[in-house]
Structures are given as structure tokens and as C-alpha cells.
Design a protein around this motif. Structure first.
Motif, short mmCIF file in Angstrom:
data_model
loop_
_atom_site.label_atom_id
_atom_site.label_comp_id
_atom_site.label_asym_id
_atom_site.label_seq_id
_atom_site.Cartn_x
_atom_site.Cartn_y
_atom_site.Cartn_z
N ILE A 192 0.96 -1.11 -0.10
CA ILE A 192 -0.09 -0.10 -0.13
C ILE A 192 1.01 1.20 -0.02
N ARG A 193 0.64 2.20 -0.91
CA ARG A 193 1.45 3.36 -1.32
C ARG A 193 0.85 4.44 -0.58
N PHE A 194 1.51 5.32 0.15
CA PHE A 194 0.60 6.51 0.60
C PHE A 194 1.14 7.50 -0.36
N ASP A 195 0.26 8.59 -0.97
CA ASP A 195 0.74 9.77 -1.81
C ASP A 195 0.17 10.96 -1.16
N GLY A 196 0.89 12.12 -1.29
CA GLY A 196 0.30 13.42 -0.99
C GLY A 196 0.38 13.34 0.54
N PRO A 197 -0.36 14.34 1.17
CA PRO A 197 -0.49 14.45 2.47
C PRO A 197 -1.39 13.57 3.09
N LEU A 198 -1.12 13.21 4.57
CA LEU A 198 -2.15 12.50 5.34
C LEU A 198 -2.36 13.22 6.64
N PHE A 199 -3.66 14.10 6.81
CA PHE A 199 -3.88 14.43 8.07
C PHE A 199 -5.67 14.41 7.94
N PHE A 200 -6.06 15.11 8.73
CA PHE A 200 -7.46 14.65 9.39
C PHE A 200 -8.59 14.86 8.32
N ALA A 201 -8.57 15.77 7.24
CA ALA A 201 -9.51 15.63 6.45
C ALA A 201 -9.79 14.30 5.68
N GLY A 202 -8.97 13.55 5.22
CA GLY A 202 -8.69 12.34 4.55
C GLY A 202 -8.74 11.18 5.44
N ALA A 203 -8.30 11.27 6.68
CA ALA A 203 -7.80 10.10 7.39
C ALA A 203 -8.87 9.10 7.63
N ASP A 204 -10.27 9.58 7.82
CA ASP A 204 -11.41 8.44 7.87
C ASP A 204 -11.30 7.61 6.57
N ARG A 205 -11.06 8.27 5.54
CA ARG A 205 -11.31 7.54 4.24
C ARG A 205 -10.23 6.50 3.99
N ILE A 206 -9.09 7.05 4.30
CA ILE A 206 -7.88 6.17 4.20
C ILE A 206 -7.91 4.95 5.08
N PHE A 207 -8.38 5.13 6.31
CA PHE A 207 -8.62 4.22 7.17
C PHE A 207 -9.69 3.14 6.59
N ALA A 208 -10.67 3.43 6.03
CA ALA A 208 -11.80 2.65 5.52
C ALA A 208 -11.31 1.87 4.37
N GLN A 209 -10.21 2.55 3.16
CA GLN A 209 -9.83 1.82 2.10
C GLN A 209 -8.85 0.73 2.56
N VAL A 210 -7.99 1.22 3.71
CA VAL A 210 -7.08 -0.14 3.86
C VAL A 210 -7.72 -1.32 4.60
N GLN A 211 -8.74 -0.77 5.58
CA GLN A 211 -9.45 -1.81 6.18
C GLN A 211 -10.31 -2.52 5.33
N SER A 212 -10.49 -2.03 4.03
CA SER A 212 -11.42 -2.88 3.10
C SER A 212 -10.25 -4.29 2.49
N LEU A 213 -9.30 -4.35 2.81
CA LEU A 213 -8.41 -5.25 2.15
C LEU A 213 -8.83 -6.54 2.61
N LYS A 214 -8.94 -7.50 1.69
CA LYS A 214 -9.35 -8.97 2.03
C LYS A 214 -8.41 -9.90 1.41
N GLY A 215 -8.29 -10.98 2.05
CA GLY A 215 -7.56 -12.26 1.37
C GLY A 215 -6.01 -12.04 1.44
N VAL A 216 -5.63 -11.14 2.37
CA VAL A 216 -4.17 -10.74 2.56
C VAL A 216 -3.58 -11.41 3.88
N SER A 217 -2.31 -11.77 4.11
CA SER A 217 -1.73 -12.21 5.32
C SER A 217 -0.77 -10.97 5.95
N VAL A 218 0.00 -10.39 4.71
CA VAL A 218 0.79 -9.47 5.16
C VAL A 218 0.69 -8.00 4.35
#
Length: 560
Positions: free
Chosen positions: A449-475
Motif C-alpha cells: 500500500i503506497r501513501f501519496d501526498g499529505p495524510l491528515f485529518f480531512a482524509g484520515a477516515d477515508r484512508i482508514f476505510a480503504q486500508v481496512q477493506s483489504l481482503k485475502g491478505v496475510s501481510v
């Protein structure tokens, strides 16, 4: 071109998604035993808090108990979280006190109805994500200020048997506390301090014997028994009804409604913020499924409307009670709904004994609750993070304590909105990359998972949800080398991502932390969240090889 019937179908589908469905109880068949136990536990914890918050708001213990029963059940059924517990909270009490002082206790019921309608409208308009733009330091600043005020609000209950009315002192909690101390009855104060000390000691010491021991309830019972056998001057809760009152509409006089519109908007904003924050925290504490922020607003709005019809106060999601629910084994809506049933049984069969509880005992419960609301590690992390976040935290806390509470909430929300608008002018995102070069067996179970640009409060929840949606992975390998900007909220979300994935059994590796971000990530605790110190990498190839070594050691077919 989209046709009107298609838009109509989408609208009907969106509205239908806000209501309960069979999917809400898909796993209840195997979790109901733990849910019932959790419901009993949360009910025991919630009882003294409901009584105390009802008294502290300037209403009555009855109003707090009614709110916990009615709003707690409605929010459990209609809310957007499977494990959220709702009812009266300290943050809401802080806002209600000046409303009671200015407009009288009866106005709170009307405000609850108006605020509930506003929150319902916010859910229908899909504003759940917009509320989450308020940054973490501002939320924690409110929490600190609210804790100070809740503590100060208990002092009049300790100084005299006749200082519990909301209109006898200033609407500012600190000023009212000083006024109460200045006119304190020394004899009464000593008795009250003794009662509060007994409750606090029970809350601190008994859970050390066993975590399941309800220290607050036992402490209150001890004080109540002592008050019955000793000739104490302590004021008590008084007579409580042995049943719920009949539902009725509150006062809807147009002149009154116009005066209460601004307080209702403030209450609605606070209810939305606190409920969504609690639901998000709950989603990261246990694997109970995602929460729906729009449905959460809809359910919490209905809960406040329902409470108002029975003479209750506005309700919100309660972080502390929700955490107790999860830690006690609650995994479905049955737990939070049953907690309301437990409290209803108290109303039906134990209203007499509950009415004999001294107010000083409730003050002890709320004083320690206020102290526990403030986490030193959190305060230290924010103050050491970035200058802007530290200023936001301190400013919000000072405004909350110093000014009229309604004005304080408005200033805080506007301040957060300005920060959000500034942040939204930039873009941030996450992207999943393929592993370059020769493919190895099991590579499909590794996500980069590559993070691009800034990461702060405005997009934090959206990014959290995107990463949390990963399925079928172990690492999962989090690539940070292209991260341009990081603030305390963004770092906090990274920590939440790592902890949530690790809790699901997914190994997290972090690659390419830039020197300018390393101190912040260490301060907030992101790097400390990793399972091992050797899960931090400077280059991608070693991280990929380490990930493959994990895959080779795992049983065949294991994914999370």
C-alpha cells in the motif's frame, strides 16, 4: 443521462439502508450468550452514570434513567454500529446546564426533540462523513475541557444539601464551583467528602481484585446503606417513578422554539460528533463489522426524539460504556439493547432503593469518571506533535472551560471547519501496488500500500476505510516514502490501521519512513504498534523478502 425513476429508486434504496435489516443480527445466533452477559455488565456500569448525569444536567436522576432506557434501546436497534451503547453523557450535560439555567428544565425536552430531528436530517442527507472532518486534537481539547467542567459541576453537590438547583449559581461551572465553596456548609461538606471518597476508593480498589467487580455500584450501595443506618444530613435522589411515564409531545410553542433553535443546533452537532467518534473507536476495538456513519446519525436522532417523548434528555453514543460492552463480550446489537432492558428492570422493581442514594455518592462517581476521561499519554502526544495541532488542542480546551458552553461548541466546530476547508484543498490517497519482478507462490497474499501526498485529518477516515477493506491478505507493506505531509491525526490513523490489521492477524511492515516524519510517528505511537521492531524497513526489496518469509511459515490457505 440518468432518468428520474432511476434517481427515485436510488433515493428509496438510500433511505431503506438507514433502517434495520436481518443482516444486523446475522451472527447473533452464536454470540447471544456473550451479548446478554455484556448487556448486564454495561447496565450495571451505566446505572450510576445515568443517575449522575441526570442530576448534573440540572434535571433529575429520573431524566437520566429514562434517557438511558429509551434512547439506549432505540439507538441499539436503529444505529449504525453493532456494539455502540448510547445514553446520557458528560459532554451533553456540559451543554445542557446553561440551557436549564436560561430557559428552565422543561426546555431540555424540547431541545432534545429539535436536536433529534436535526440529527435525523443529517443522516438522511448523508452527512456522516462530513462530521468526521473534525480533527483529533480538537476532539481531545473538547474532552479535556468537558472533563474539567464535569468535575467542577459536582462541587455544589458536596457543599450543601440545598445547592443542586441549576439556577442558584453561574452557568460557568468553574465560577459556580467557587460560589458553592464560598457558601459551603462545613459540616455537610465533611459528610459529603467522606461519601464521595468511599465511592472513589471502591472504584479504584475493587476492580484490582477482579475486573468484573462493579466498583461504582458497590461504592454507591455502601454509602446508601451507611446513610440509612447513620444520622447523616446527606441529600438523596428522592422519589423515582416505578414505571416509565406515558409518552407525550413537549412544548412546541413557536416563540419558545425560536429561542431554542441555536441551542438545538449545538446539541445536534455535539451528539453527531460524539456518536460518530465513539462508533469509529468501537470499530477499531473489535472485529464486529464496519459502522455506517449516516445510519448512526439517523439512529441517534431517533433516540433523542424518543427520549424527549418520555421526558428525557438528548442522547449520544458513549465511548466508555461502548468500550465496556466490547470488553465484556458484546458482539451484536442484542448487548446494547439488553443493557436498556436491565435499566428498565431497575425502574420497575428497584426505584425505591435507588431513590435513597445520596447525591454525594453520584458526585464521587462522576468526579472519578471526569479524571479518567483525560489520558496523559494522549495530551502529551498532541502537545509534542505539531505546533498547529497543539494550538488547536489548547485553544479548544480553554474555550470550552472559560466561555458559555453553547458558544464554546460553536467556536470549536467553526474552528475545525476552517481547518478542514484548508486541508481539503489538497489531495491524499492510497494505492495498492503489484510486486515487481518474478512472482513467487503466495505473493497474492501480500499487499503493498503506497501513501501519496499529505495524510491528515480531512482524509484520515477515508484512508482508514480503504486500508481496512483489504481482503485475502496475510501481510501488508505500508510504503511511506512518498508521503508529503503528516499531522497528529494522520499519524493516529496510521497507528489505528496497524493495530486493527494486526488484531485481524495481518502482519504489518512499514517501509520508507522519512526522517521528518519519524519523530511524530514515534511520539503518537505508530512505530510502537508494530508487532516487532524489525518490521520497519528503509528499502522495499528487503520488506518484500521479509513478507514472503512470513507467507512461507504460515499454514496453507490462511488469509485474513
Amino acid at each position: 443521462m440518468t432518468t428520474s425513476p432511476a434517481r427515485g429508486r436510488r433515493f428509496v434504496s438510500a433511505i431503506a439502508a438507514l433502517f434495520p435489516s436481518r443482516a444486523d443480527y446475522a451472527h447473533a445466533g452464536r454470540t447471544w450468550r456473550g451479548d446478554l452477559i455484556a448487556g448486564i455488565t454495561v447496565g450495571i456500569v451505566a446505572l450510576p452514570l445515568a443517575l449522575g448525569f441526570g442530576v448534573s444536567s440540572g434535571l433529575s436522576a429520573e431524566a437520566g434513567l429514562i434517557t438511558a432506557v429509551v434512547a439506549g434501546f432505540i439507538a441499539a436497534v436503529f444505529g449504525g454500529s453493532h456494539v455502540q451503547v448510547s445514553g446520557p453523557t458528560g459532554a451533553m450535560v456540559v451543554v445542557l446546564v446553561p440551557i436549564v439555567a436560561i430557559h428552565g428544565p422543561g426546555a431540555v425536552v424540547t431541545v432534545a426533540l429539535m436536536a433529534g430531528v436535526i440529527v435525523i436530517a443529517a443522516g438522511v442527507l448523508r452527512l456522516g462523513r462530513a462530521v468526521s472532518f473534525i480533527p483529533w486534537p480538537v476532539i481531545e481539547g473538547f474532552t479535556l475541557g468537558i472533563a474539567v467542567i464535569i468535575f467542577a459541576q459536582q462541587i455544589p453537590l458536596l457543599t450543601s444539601a440545598h445547592t443542586a438547583r441549576a439556577d442558584e449559581h453561574s452557568s460557568n461551572a468553574l465560577v459556580a464551583a467557587v460560589q458553592a465553596l464560598a457558601g459551603a456548609d462545613l459540616g455537610y461538606l465533611l459528610w459529603a467528602l467522606g461519601a464521595a471518597a468511599i465511592v472513589v476508593a471502591c472504584m479504584l480498589l475493587l476492580p484490582r481484585l477482579h475486573p468484573a467487580i462493579p466498583g461504582s455500584l458497590i461504592g454507591i450501595a455502601v454509602v446508601a446503606v451507611l446513610a440509612l443506618v447513620l444520622p447523616t444530613p446527606l441529600a438523596t435522589i428522592g422519589t423515582l417513578p416505578s414505571s416509565l411515564p406515558a409518552p407525550a409531545l413537549p412544548n412546541l410553542d413557536p416563540a419558545l422554539l425560536s429561542h431554542l433553535l441555536l441551542p438545538a443546533v449545538t446539541v445536534a452537532a455535539l451528539a453527531a460528533i460524539e456518536s460518530l467518534l465513539s462508533a469509529r473507536v468501537a470499530a477499531s476495538m473489535a472485529d464486529t463489522g464496519p459502522y455506517d456513519p449516516d445510519r448512526e446519525l439517523f439512529g441517534q436522532g431517533l433516540a433523542s426524539v424518543g427520549a424527549s417523548l418520555f421526558g428525557g434528555m438528548p442522547a449520544t453514543g458513549a465511548i466508555a460504556r461502548t468500550a465496556v460492552n466490547i470488553r465484556s463480550g458484546g458482539r451484536s446489537r442484542i448487548a446494547s439493547a439488553f443493557h436498556a432492558v436491565v435499566l428498565l428492570l431497575v425502574v420497575l422493581v428497584a426505584s425505591g432503593p435507588v431513590g435513597s442514594i445520596p447525591l454525594a455518592a453520584l458526585a464521587g462517581v462522576l468526579m472519578l469518571t471526569a479524571v479518567r476521561m483525560v489520558h496523559r499519554d494522549t495530551v502529551r502526544a498532541i502537545l509534542r506533535s505539531t505546533r498547529a495541532d497543539a494550538v488547536a488542542f489548547v485553544l479548544t480546551a480553554v474555550i470550552t472551560v472559560s466561555f458559555d458552553l453553547i458558544v464554546a461548541v460553536i467556536i470549536g466546530v467553526v474552528f475545525a471547519g476552517v481547518l478542514a476547508l484548508r486541508s481539503l484543498s489538497r489531495a491524499s490517497g492510497v494505492h495498492r501496488e503489484e510486486i515487481a519482478g518474478e512472482r513467487h507462490a503466495g505473493d497474492e497474499r501480500i499487499a503493498i500500500i503506497r501513501f501519496d501526498g499529505p495524510l491528515f485529518f480531512a482524509g484520515a477516515d477515508r484512508i482508514f476505510a480503504q486500508v481496512q477493506s483489504l481482503k485475502g491478505v496475510s501481510v501488508v507493506i505500508l510504503r511511506m516514502s512518498q508521503l508529503e505531509l503528516l499531522d497528529a491525526t494522520g499519524a493516529r490513523i496510521l497507528g489505528d490501521i496497524v493495530q486493527s490489521l494486526e488484531r485481524r492477524g495481518v502482519t504489518v511492515l512499514i517501509k520508507g519512513v522519512q526522517a521528518r516524519h519519524e519523530d511524530l510517528m514515534r511520539t503518537v505511537g505508530v512505530l510502537r504498534s508494530l508487532r516487532h521492531a524489525n518490521h520497519l524497513f528503509a528499502e522495499l526489496p528487503p520488506a518484500i523478502e521479509h513478507a514472503r518469509s512470513h507467507i512461507r511459515r504460515e499454514p496453507e490457505g490462511r488469509t485474513a
